[in-house]
Write a protein that holds these residues in place. Sequence first.
Motif, PDB file in Angstrom:
ATOM      1  N   PRO A   1      55.027  44.199  56.293  1.00 24.09           N
ATOM      2  CA  PRO A   1      54.853  42.755  56.096  1.00 24.09           C
ATOM      3  C   PRO A   1      55.996  41.920  56.678  1.00 24.09           C
ATOM      4  O   PRO A   1      55.749  40.904  57.323  1.00 24.09           O
ATOM      5  CB  PRO A   1      54.780  42.600  54.579  1.00 24.09           C
ATOM      6  N   VAL A   2      57.234  42.362  56.455  1.00 23.23           N
ATOM      7  CA  VAL A   2      58.376  41.616  56.985  1.00 23.23           C
ATOM      8  C   VAL A   2      58.346  41.622  58.510  1.00 23.23           C
ATOM      9  O   VAL A   2      58.530  40.589  59.157  1.00 23.23           O
ATOM     10  CB  VAL A   2      59.713  42.198  56.450  1.00 23.23           C
ATOM     11  N   GLY A   3      58.105  42.787  59.110  1.00 26.12           N
ATOM     12  CA  GLY A   3      58.063  42.898  60.562  1.00 26.12           C
ATOM     13  C   GLY A   3      56.961  42.068  61.180  1.00 26.12           C
ATOM     14  O   GLY A   3      57.181  41.348  62.161  1.00 26.12           O
TER      15      GLY A   3
ATOM     16  N   TRP B   1      55.127  30.938  71.993  1.00 25.75           N
ATOM     17  CA  TRP B   1      53.884  30.508  72.655  1.00 25.75           C
ATOM     18  C   TRP B   1      53.822  28.972  72.706  1.00 25.75           C
ATOM     19  O   TRP B   1      53.474  28.406  73.742  1.00 25.75           O
ATOM     20  CB  TRP B   1      52.680  31.069  71.899  1.00 25.75           C
ATOM     21  N   VAL B   2      54.188  28.341  71.611  1.00 30.12           N
ATOM     22  CA  VAL B   2      54.195  26.876  71.580  1.00 30.12           C
ATOM     23  C   VAL B   2      55.219  26.343  72.584  1.00 30.12           C
ATOM     24  O   VAL B   2      54.954  25.399  73.325  1.00 30.12           O
ATOM     25  CB  VAL B   2      54.497  26.351  70.151  1.00 30.12           C
TER      26      VAL B   2
ATOM     27  N   GLY C   1      55.487  37.997  64.334  1.00 26.73           N
ATOM     28  CA  GLY C   1      54.352  37.096  64.560  1.00 26.73           C
ATOM     29  C   GLY C   1      54.793  35.645  64.637  1.00 26.73           C
ATOM     30  O   GLY C   1      54.358  34.895  65.523  1.00 26.73           O
ATOM     31  N   GLY C   2      55.665  35.246  63.730  1.00 28.02           N
ATOM     32  CA  GLY C   2      56.189  33.874  63.752  1.00 28.02           C
ATOM     33  C   GLY C   2      56.954  33.594  65.032  1.00 28.02           C
ATOM     34  O   GLY C   2      56.818  32.521  65.639  1.00 28.02           O
ATOM     35  N   SER C   3      57.757  34.570  65.480  1.00 30.34           N
ATOM     36  CA  SER C   3      58.522  34.405  66.716  1.00 30.34           C
ATOM     37  C   SER C   3      57.602  34.250  67.924  1.00 30.34           C
ATOM     38  O   SER C   3      57.818  33.380  68.779  1.00 30.34           O
ATOM     39  CB  SER C   3      59.442  35.608  66.914  1.00 30.34           C
TER      40      SER C   3
ATOM     41  N   TRP D   1      51.760  33.315  76.014  1.00 30.92           N
ATOM     42  CA  TRP D   1      52.215  34.371  75.108  1.00 30.92           C
ATOM     43  C   TRP D   1      53.453  35.041  75.688  1.00 30.92           C
ATOM     44  O   TRP D   1      53.430  35.555  76.800  1.00 30.92           O
ATOM     45  CB  TRP D   1      51.109  35.392  74.867  1.00 30.92           C
ATOM     46  N   THR D   2      54.509  34.997  74.923  1.00 29.02           N
ATOM     47  CA  THR D   2      55.792  35.542  75.365  1.00 29.02           C
ATOM     48  C   THR D   2      56.459  36.275  74.214  1.00 29.02           C
ATOM     49  O   THR D   2      56.508  35.759  73.096  1.00 29.02           O
ATOM     50  CB  THR D   2      56.730  34.405  75.835  1.00 29.02           C
ATOM     51  N   VAL D   3      56.957  37.458  74.497  1.00 27.32           N
ATOM     52  CA  VAL D   3      57.760  38.194  73.514  1.00 27.32           C
ATOM     53  C   VAL D   3      59.181  38.206  74.064  1.00 27.32           C
ATOM     54  O   VAL D   3      59.524  39.012  74.928  1.00 27.32           O
ATOM     55  CB  VAL D   3      57.218  39.620  73.284  1.00 27.32           C
ATOM     56  N   VAL D   4      59.992  37.298  73.573  1.00 26.29           N
ATOM     57  CA  VAL D   4      61.351  37.110  74.084  1.00 26.29           C
ATOM     58  C   VAL D   4      62.182  38.379  73.930  1.00 26.29           C
ATOM     59  O   VAL D   4      62.988  38.707  74.809  1.00 26.29           O
ATOM     60  CB  VAL D   4      62.015  35.912  73.369  1.00 26.29           C
TER      61      VAL D   4
END
Length: 201
Positions: free
Chosen positions: A111-113, A125-126, A118-120, A131-134
């Motif tokens: 859940p934490v992960g 994305w905003v 997901g929030g990041s 869609w980007t995974v920094v």
Amino acid sequence: MADVKLYSLVRRMENPNIAKWVYFCQLCSWFTWYCSSRTLTNTMETVLGTLALYYYPLEGSQTKNSTRYLLFVALAFLVRPTALILWLPLLLYHFCKEQKKLDLIIHQCLPVGLFTLGGSVIIDWVYFGKWTVVQWNFLKFNVLQNISTFYGSHPWHWYITQGFPVIIGTHLPFFIHGCVVAPKRYRVLLVAIVWTVLIYR
């Protein structure tokens, strides 16, 4: 806030006198004065790491809270993925000591992960409009493509012979003495420090 949490942790685990000396050393660290006043990701990583340590399930700690410490570790990872280097041995130690391993993974780690990553991803994305995974980009840039060497590199022994001694500064003799006299329950912290210095070499 992180300094106060560090003081509170040591006070609960040891005694007020030791807590005062730890707090004094923290406030007198020239490297903390030099770096923490700058708006760097390292500073936020340090703050989140200290808050995570406050809730980390160290033997004898009265502030244990796996969800909170995992949340701070995850946030530190999002801010600066290299935070995972320090926390890897601590996470493995917690996993090995935990009796309800499946509960730890399903009810706390996942859940934490998922929440933090997901929030990041949504925030990125905003911001980027795609869609980007920094964190993946960070790994790709610094490790896989090794582009970070354009900004300079050090010999293999630099972190052992110069980096760590410079960061710890005048506290080095006290650190060495503390390593010798520290109770067995704190050895996992020493392992994490040695691991981090060796990984960065």
